[in-house]
Design a protein around this motif. Structure first.
Motif, short mmCIF file in Angstrom:
data_model
loop_
_atom_site.label_atom_id
_atom_site.label_comp_id
_atom_site.label_asym_id
_atom_site.label_seq_id
_atom_site.Cartn_x
_atom_site.Cartn_y
_atom_site.Cartn_z
N GLY A 127 25.94 7.59 -6.98
CA GLY A 127 26.85 7.34 -8.08
C GLY A 127 26.91 5.90 -8.52
N LYS A 128 25.91 5.07 -8.11
CA LYS A 128 25.94 3.65 -8.41
C LYS A 128 24.56 3.18 -8.87
CE LYS A 128 29.06 2.81 -4.49
NZ LYS A 128 29.19 2.08 -3.20
N PRO A 129 24.51 2.06 -9.58
CA PRO A 129 23.22 1.42 -9.84
C PRO A 129 22.78 0.62 -8.62
CG PRO A 129 24.99 0.19 -10.89
CD PRO A 129 25.63 1.42 -10.29
N SER A 144 21.70 10.25 -9.39
CA SER A 144 22.64 9.80 -8.35
C SER A 144 22.51 8.30 -8.12
CB SER A 144 22.39 10.56 -7.05
OG SER A 144 23.36 10.23 -6.08
N VAL A 145 21.32 7.83 -7.83
CA VAL A 145 21.05 6.40 -7.69
C VAL A 145 20.24 5.96 -8.90
CG1 VAL A 145 20.02 4.59 -6.26
CG2 VAL A 145 20.97 6.64 -5.18
N SER A 146 20.77 5.03 -9.66
CA SER A 146 20.10 4.62 -10.90
C SER A 146 19.71 3.15 -10.83
CB SER A 146 21.02 4.86 -12.10
OG SER A 146 22.25 4.17 -11.94
N PRO A 147 18.73 2.73 -11.61
CA PRO A 147 18.30 1.32 -11.57
C PRO A 147 19.37 0.41 -12.15
CG PRO A 147 17.17 2.51 -13.32
CD PRO A 147 17.91 3.54 -12.54
N ALA A 148 19.53 -0.74 -11.54
CA ALA A 148 20.53 -1.71 -12.00
C ALA A 148 20.06 -2.43 -13.25
CB ALA A 148 20.82 -2.72 -10.89
N SER A 149 18.75 -2.49 -13.45
CA SER A 149 18.19 -3.17 -14.62
C SER A 149 16.82 -2.58 -14.90
CB SER A 149 18.08 -4.68 -14.38
OG SER A 149 17.05 -4.95 -13.43
N TRP A 187 13.38 -0.38 -12.50
CA TRP A 187 13.17 1.00 -12.92
C TRP A 187 12.29 1.81 -11.97
CZ3 TRP A 187 16.11 1.92 -17.16
CH2 TRP A 187 16.17 3.26 -17.55
N TRP A 188 11.42 1.14 -11.27
CA TRP A 188 10.52 1.89 -10.38
C TRP A 188 11.29 2.54 -9.23
CZ3 TRP A 188 9.66 0.70 -5.21
CH2 TRP A 188 10.13 -0.53 -4.76
N LEU A 189 12.52 2.08 -8.96
CA LEU A 189 13.32 2.73 -7.93
C LEU A 189 13.74 4.13 -8.35
CD1 LEU A 189 15.65 -0.17 -6.72
CD2 LEU A 189 13.70 0.84 -5.51
N SER A 190 13.68 4.42 -9.63
CA SER A 190 13.94 5.78 -10.11
C SER A 190 12.65 6.57 -10.21
CB SER A 190 14.64 5.74 -11.47
OG SER A 190 14.73 7.03 -12.04
N VAL A 248 24.24 2.73 -25.47
CA VAL A 248 23.66 1.44 -25.08
C VAL A 248 23.15 1.59 -23.65
CG1 VAL A 248 25.18 0.08 -26.58
CG2 VAL A 248 25.88 0.55 -24.23
N GLY A 249 22.27 0.69 -23.26
CA GLY A 249 21.80 0.65 -21.88
C GLY A 249 21.21 1.96 -21.41
N TYR A 250 20.29 2.53 -22.18
CA TYR A 250 19.74 3.84 -21.86
C TYR A 250 19.17 3.86 -20.44
CZ TYR A 250 17.46 8.30 -22.42
OH TYR A 250 17.10 9.61 -22.25
N GLY A 251 19.60 4.85 -19.67
CA GLY A 251 19.10 5.02 -18.31
C GLY A 251 19.69 4.07 -17.29
N ILE A 252 20.44 3.08 -17.74
CA ILE A 252 21.06 2.10 -16.85
C ILE A 252 22.58 2.24 -16.89
CG2 ILE A 252 21.40 -0.37 -16.44
CD1 ILE A 252 18.57 -0.79 -17.58
#
Length: 708
Positions: free
Chosen positions: A451-453, A349-354, A358-361, A156-160
């Motif tokens: 290590g966080k969204p 390491s830093v992943s998008p919260a939603s 996504w553009w932050l990745s 679930v929540g692919y990439g998030i």
């Protein structure tokens, strides 16, 4: 943007690359979050089967009565049980590649439970792939790849959704398995390559870039595992929340490099050691460069893997960068490699919260690619890369970046916004803040959210702290609004000299009084004005606010030319960008099989510049795909008679004309076209070898599944 071997495939590779590096599948907000997996899987090459059991620990994000997971349509659940071992039912929905498991007692928000899902299936075609036509999870005779994008395990929540995982993969004993994390083997033997895992670290080491450092030592390739009968199980454990979801298996040679805190292992097919050395050296330099800017990522282990050619040109996962054999050209594709490696920071390491973040990745990874180009090839090369990105940013400028969550994640709109507009925003923010404050912002962001969204608001707060002022106006304009300005300039030059001056070097002889106009009422942005004179040029930074902004510039020499934003710091419309954006939209439509709509876009490009060689070339490609060879030949000739931009359109137009003549049984005319292609001395994307090949033997479309 670099061209691929065949210009039409260039468009396909771009779209595929963006699809997978964005790593998007979930169309709705997940109602649960997976925390941990224990997966036992066996790969059976002879039957192309995957047989697996996944123990899935998940937490409810809302009160739920049904647990929903995405799973590749070729894989069917055979048994499902709850935490107490009681059997449950699983319903398959092939339309969205999900399975739904009713929970008799429900699961309240915030509570966790564990399900055990056993499943199996045959993975040997793309027929039931999560992305139509793309092979993302395959078990072949001599290799296998289970990409995170292939949904080969319930998710679930692919990439998030960040998760920990233990993956026990059983394969033929002569195969090697590549995954994320600490490696152990079932028979007690040490791994073929000793790898330091992120799990063994007490904290991320600080990597310092060594200016002028010598290249890494020449790698040595240890022998491959001897072929024996039986099976072997490789176990990978990653115990920090990340995206350890890709597994690649087969027979590989291996090269190990330990440099400056980086443990880099390259896996490649036998016989390609020499080519790999250059990629290993480049990967180490790029990792070192990013580490010098932002500190170490979540893990300082990196596996560079050569993928088969029947899957994606590139992909990434935590600790893994994969490039297809076709992408690993003799001239190192350092831009593509830089982008993939940058995802170890922006995505892993830093992943998008939603989905909206996504553009932050993808945007930061794309911008990082440009930063490495700047370091390796200079400022002019960086500006050229940014021009390419601005084309993508403006290809779909009717949707705000904040509207990502409402878009189909596989649409060209989503891809252009998340990647190219995201990168363009980072470039503009660098211009607004200045290098020192901007790079401090990036480093702070990378370390605080390791290590966080993270959300756009999180990034904005750090940027404002380092800038020392409010930046809401900037983010509102470029994230919440659409469009870009098209600057127009009007001015008057006055002579102001005539009086004696004790220091002629400081005397101003002319005053320019002018106005910058554009059509966005709420626009605000600093913009450079450059005045070329008989002597030294004058530069002035002005604040453009609203539709009309006055300025005054004084110069010593007589003004000869005045330009706005000469270094392209600001995303703006121009005739050239409109032309290239229309072509990019057309290329996306070709990839989706919408050829008539693609022709409309290419013709819109010709309305901007009727002599565009690139627009004529793209039109010719569509006609070639339709087997309308007369129209294709006419369009290739128009490309040859056009403006010659880009230069590669000449050599490839001759090659494609040669193919058309071969198809229509005119061998002498075909040979003449191949000869002219060779005479251009242009070897873009291997054009010279292509022309030489068909000089020796006629082109036969029946031997080329895609018509090329």
């Amino acid at each position: 943007m670099a061209t691929a071997r065949r210009p039409l495939r260039r468009a396909s590779f771009l779209v595929v690359f963006l699809l997978i590096t964005t790593g998007l599948f979930a169309a709705e907000k997940p109602r649960s979050q997976v925390d941990d997996y224990v997966i036992d899987a066996e790969l059976q090459p002879r039957t192309h089967k995957l047989i697996a059991k996944a123990k899935v620990k998940f937490t409810a994000l809302d009160d739920i009565s049904v647990a929903t997971f995405e799973l590749h349509n070729a894989l069917r659940p055979t048994k499902v049980s709850d935490a107490d071992g009681k059997p449950l039912q699983a319903d398959r929905n092939a339309q969205d590649s999900t399975i739904r498991i009713p929970l008799p007692a429900g699961l309240p928000k915030g509570q966790s439970t564990t399900l055990t899902i056993e499943y199996e299936g045959t993975l040997n075609t793309a027929d039931e792939s999560p992305v139509e036509g793309l092979k993302l999870a395959m078990v072949n005779d001599d290799n296998a790849y289970l990409l995170y994008a292939g949904r080969w395990f319930p998710m679930v929540g692919y990439g998030i959704d960040r998760f920990t995982a233990t993956m026990n993969i059983t394969v033929p004993s002569n195969w090697f398995v590549i995954g994320s994390g600490k490696l152990t083997m079932s028979n007690g033997a040490p791994p073929a390559v000793a790898e330091k895992s992120a799990d063994e670290e007490t904290g991320p080491p600080v990597l310092k870039r060594r200016k002028g450092a010598a290249p890494p030592p020449k790698p040595k390739a240890p022998p491959t595992v001897a072929k024996t009968s039986g099976l072997r199980t490789y176990s990978y454990t990653f115990d920090r929340g990340a995206f350890p979801g890709t597994i690649i298996a087969g027979v590989f040679e291996q090269t190990v490099v330990n440099q400056g805190g980086l443990s880099l292992v390259a896996y490649y097919k036998p016989g390609q050691h020499g080519q790999i050395n250059e990629y290993v050296e480049t990967a180490a330099k790029e990792f070192d460069f990013y580490s010098s800017l932002w500190g170490a990522p979540l893990s300082t282990n990196l596996k560079l893997v050569q993928l088969p050619n029947d899957t994606l040109p590139s992909t990434w996962s935590t600790e893994i960068v994969g490039l297809s054999a076709n992408s690993m050209t003799s001239k190192v594709n350092y831009r593509l490699l830089a982008n993939m490696i940058a995802h170890q920071w922006w995505g892993s390491s830093v992943s998008p919260a939603s989905k909206a973040d996504w553009w932050l990745s993808d945007g930061l990874a794309r911008f990082s690619e440009a930063r490495y180009v700047e370091d390796a090839a200079g400022k002019a090369a960086y500006e050229e890369v940014m021009k390419d990105m601005q084309v993508g940013a403006l290809a779909y400028d009717t949707v705000p970046l904040s509207g990502l969550s409402r878009l189909d994640v596989f649409s060209p709109e989503f891809q252009s916004l998340a990647t190219d507009k995201g990168a363009s925003i980072m470039s503009m923010l660098r211009w607004v803040m200045g290098d020192e404050a901007f790079h401090k912002t990036m480093a702070n962001f990378a370390q605080q959210y390791a290590g966080k969204p993270a959300s756009v608001d999180d990034f904005e707060k750090i940027a404002e702290q380092n800038y020392g002022d409010n930046l809401r106006w900037f983010f509102t304009q470029w994230i919440d609004s659409t469009g870009a300005p098209e600057f127009k300039l009007k001015y008057t030059v006055y002579r102001i000299g005539g009086k004696p001056c004790s220091d002629p070097a400081k005397c101003k002889g002319f005053r320019i009084v002018g106005e910058v106009s554009q059509d966005l009422d709420l626009f605000r942005m600093p913009v450079d004005i450059k005045v070329d004179t008989d002597g030294q040029s004058e530069d002035q930074r002005i604040e453009v606010v609203g539709t009309d902004s006055a300025f005054t510039v004084e110069t010593f020499g007589r003004p000869r030319r005045i330009s706005i934003d000469p270094n392209n710091h600001v995303l703006k419309n121009s005739s050239d960008l409109k032309l290239r954006a229309a072509i990019l939209r057309g290329q996306g439509m070709v990839q989706q099989g919408e050829l008539a709509q693609a022709l409309d876009q290419f013709n819109k490009a010709l309305e901007v510049n009727k002599n565009s060689s690139l627009a004529h070339y793209r039109i010719a490609e569509v006609f070639f795909l339709q087997k309308n060879y007369q129209s294709a030949a006419n369009a290739y000739r128009e490309s040859l008679n056009g403006d010659g931009d880009p230069r590669w359109t000449e050599v490839w137009s001759h090659i494609q004309l040669g193919k058309i003549f071969d198809i229509t049984g005119q061998r002498e005319r075909a040979v003449n076209e191949y000869r002219q292609a060779i005479q251009t001395n242009d070897n873009t994307s291997g054009a010279q070898a292509e022309a030489q090949k068909y000089m020796q033997a006629p082109y036969e479309p029946s031997k080329n599944s895609n018509g090329y």
